[in-house]
Design a protein around this motif. Structure first.
Motif, PDB file in Angstrom:
ATOM      1  N   THR A 136      14.389  25.828   8.481  1.00  0.00           N
ATOM      2  CA  THR A 136      14.946  25.615   9.829  1.00  0.00           C
ATOM      3  C   THR A 136      14.413  26.752  10.693  1.00  0.00           C
ATOM      4  OG1 THR A 136      16.918  27.001   9.654  1.00  0.00           O
ATOM      5  CG2 THR A 136      17.062  24.775   8.694  1.00  0.00           C
ATOM      6  N   VAL A 143      21.092  22.878   6.215  1.00  0.00           N
ATOM      7  CA  VAL A 143      20.643  22.096   7.365  1.00  0.00           C
ATOM      8  C   VAL A 143      21.676  22.248   8.480  1.00  0.00           C
ATOM      9  CG1 VAL A 143      20.119  19.788   8.227  1.00  0.00           C
ATOM     10  CG2 VAL A 143      19.385  20.462   5.933  1.00  0.00           C
ATOM     11  N   ASP A 182      14.286  19.104  13.356  1.00  0.00           N
ATOM     12  CA  ASP A 182      15.223  20.234  13.354  1.00  0.00           C
ATOM     13  C   ASP A 182      15.233  20.998  12.032  1.00  0.00           C
ATOM     14  OD1 ASP A 182      16.291  19.601  15.999  1.00  0.00           O
ATOM     15  OD2 ASP A 182      17.158  17.850  15.020  1.00  0.00           O
ATOM     16  N   ALA A 183      14.829  20.341  10.938  1.00  0.00           N
ATOM     17  CA  ALA A 183      14.829  20.992   9.630  1.00  0.00           C
ATOM     18  C   ALA A 183      13.897  20.234   8.694  1.00  0.00           C
ATOM     19  CB  ALA A 183      16.246  21.032   9.047  1.00  0.00           C
ATOM     20  N   ALA A 185      21.810  18.879  13.415  1.00  0.00           N
ATOM     21  CA  ALA A 185      20.435  18.381  13.262  1.00  0.00           C
ATOM     22  C   ALA A 185      20.379  16.868  13.458  1.00  0.00           C
ATOM     23  CB  ALA A 185      19.906  18.753  11.887  1.00  0.00           C
ATOM     24  N   VAL A 223      15.463  15.180  10.475  1.00  0.00           N
ATOM     25  CA  VAL A 223      15.151  16.052   9.347  1.00  0.00           C
ATOM     26  C   VAL A 223      13.916  15.506   8.646  1.00  0.00           C
ATOM     27  CG1 VAL A 223      15.932  16.932   7.118  1.00  0.00           C
ATOM     28  CG2 VAL A 223      17.537  16.775   9.035  1.00  0.00           C
TER      29      VAL A 223
END
Length: 328
Positions: free
Chosen positions: A31, A45, A7-8, A49, A52
């Motif tokens: 992101t 973030v 997600d990031a 999320a 990561v």
């Protein structure tokens, strides 16, 4: 990122950081919505999320400083594949670093080696590399005599004497990109049986370079070098790989070794470096940087451009069949 379920990304200053455009901030956060440098990555973030990707060079205190409830995974899952293939400006930077190292090693033959220590000569070569314009010396190896049989040797107080084999390698950084070149010498005269072993390394080097082309697996290039070494009887003394990728890091994929089935592509930059290490006696490693191009491997360092590694009909690099002997 979506394909990897990430997600990031949170990156600190590192090769991955620079690859995505980081220039000087504490962290770079990526992101689907932002790509921004910040001192407070937690704020960028997304709150929801779940996974990561974090920089492989992240320090422990930095990891503990991230107030994230998400699962932390290596950012390499997203970025390693992207960094394999270089853009033309990246290849040019690798080539400049390779030429600088090659030019210094060519001048190294004129230095006074007799009676000097490995460490003293390493410092001198490092200075020459910086004088050439490189922004950073990544590594310098000077190994004499029995130390040439140690793959991870660091220069020490061993005195360089006539009759020694000598392994010298330089790796510098130019515009952020790295390249390593390694050469083998003999001091005054080569040890017994050294030239025969050295000729095998040269032939393996030539075989590996001939095998480099788009669509060939990295493991196939390694196999080409290994076939030469195994056929010579030195197989049990061969290094476990025949090379690796170079770029923002001096050691990155693809790896020219058994098990790495990454298919080579035009734009990949590789350090081809087969080696033989005979414990307690001597070793030899020849390293040159090439770019994978549509019709094969294009040499990037000065020694290669000068014809030192042009393959003869016999498969041995022309101009390199005779061992360089240092006479002072």
């Amino acid at each position: 990122m979506a394909a990897a379920g990430v997600d990031a990304l949170v990156l600190r200053p590192s090769p991955d950081f620079r690859f995505l455009g980081g220039s000087g901030g504490a962290f770079l956060v990526v992101t689907p919505e932002v790509c921004e440098e910040t001192g407070e990555p937690d704020l960028l973030v997304p709150a929801g999320a779940r996974r990561v990707g974090v920089d492989p060079e992240m320090r422990v205190r930095e990891l503990f400083g991230l107030s994230l409830e998400a699962e932390l995974v290596p950012a390499a899952a997203v970025l390693a594949r992207l960094r394999l293939r270089k853009e033309p400006d990246e290849v040019a930077a690798v080539a400049r670093a390779a030429r600088a190292a090659g030019e210094v090693l060519a001048r190294a033959r004129e230095l006074a080696w007799f009676g000097a220590t490995e460490r003293a000569m390493a410092w001198r070569l490092a200075g020459m590399l910086l004088e050439s314009g490189c922004e950073e010396v990544v590594s310098v190896v000077v190994a004499a005599g029995e130390h040439t049989a140690r793959p991870a040797h660091r220069p020490g107080d061993r005195v360089i004497n006539p009759g020694d084999a000598l392994h010298v390698s330089l790796c510098g950084r130019w515009d952020g990109y790295c390249a390593e070149v390694a050469r083998v010498y003999a001091v005054a005269e080569p040890p017994d049986d050294f030239e025969a072993m050295y000729s095998v390394v040269l032939a393996a080097h030539a075989a590996a370079r001939r095998a480099v082309r788009p669509g060939v697996a990295a493991s196939e290039v390694a196999a080409a070098a290994r076939e030469v070494i195994d056929g010579s009887g030195y197989g049990r003394f061969a290094a476990p790989h025949a090379g690796r990728g170079v770029g923002l890091s001096h050691q990155e994929g693809p790896w020219l070794r058994a098990g790495d089935d990454t298919l080579l592509e035009a734009g990949m930059t590789l350090c081809v470096e087969p080696a033989i290490y005979v414990p307690e006696l001597f070793g030899a490693r020849v390293a040159d940087v090439v770019a994978c191009v549509p019709d094969g491997a294009a040499p990037l360092d000065a020694g290669a451009e000068a014809g030192a590694w042009t393959c003869s009909d016999a498969g041995v690099p022309a101009g390199a069949g005779t061992l360089w002997v240092l006479d002072r």
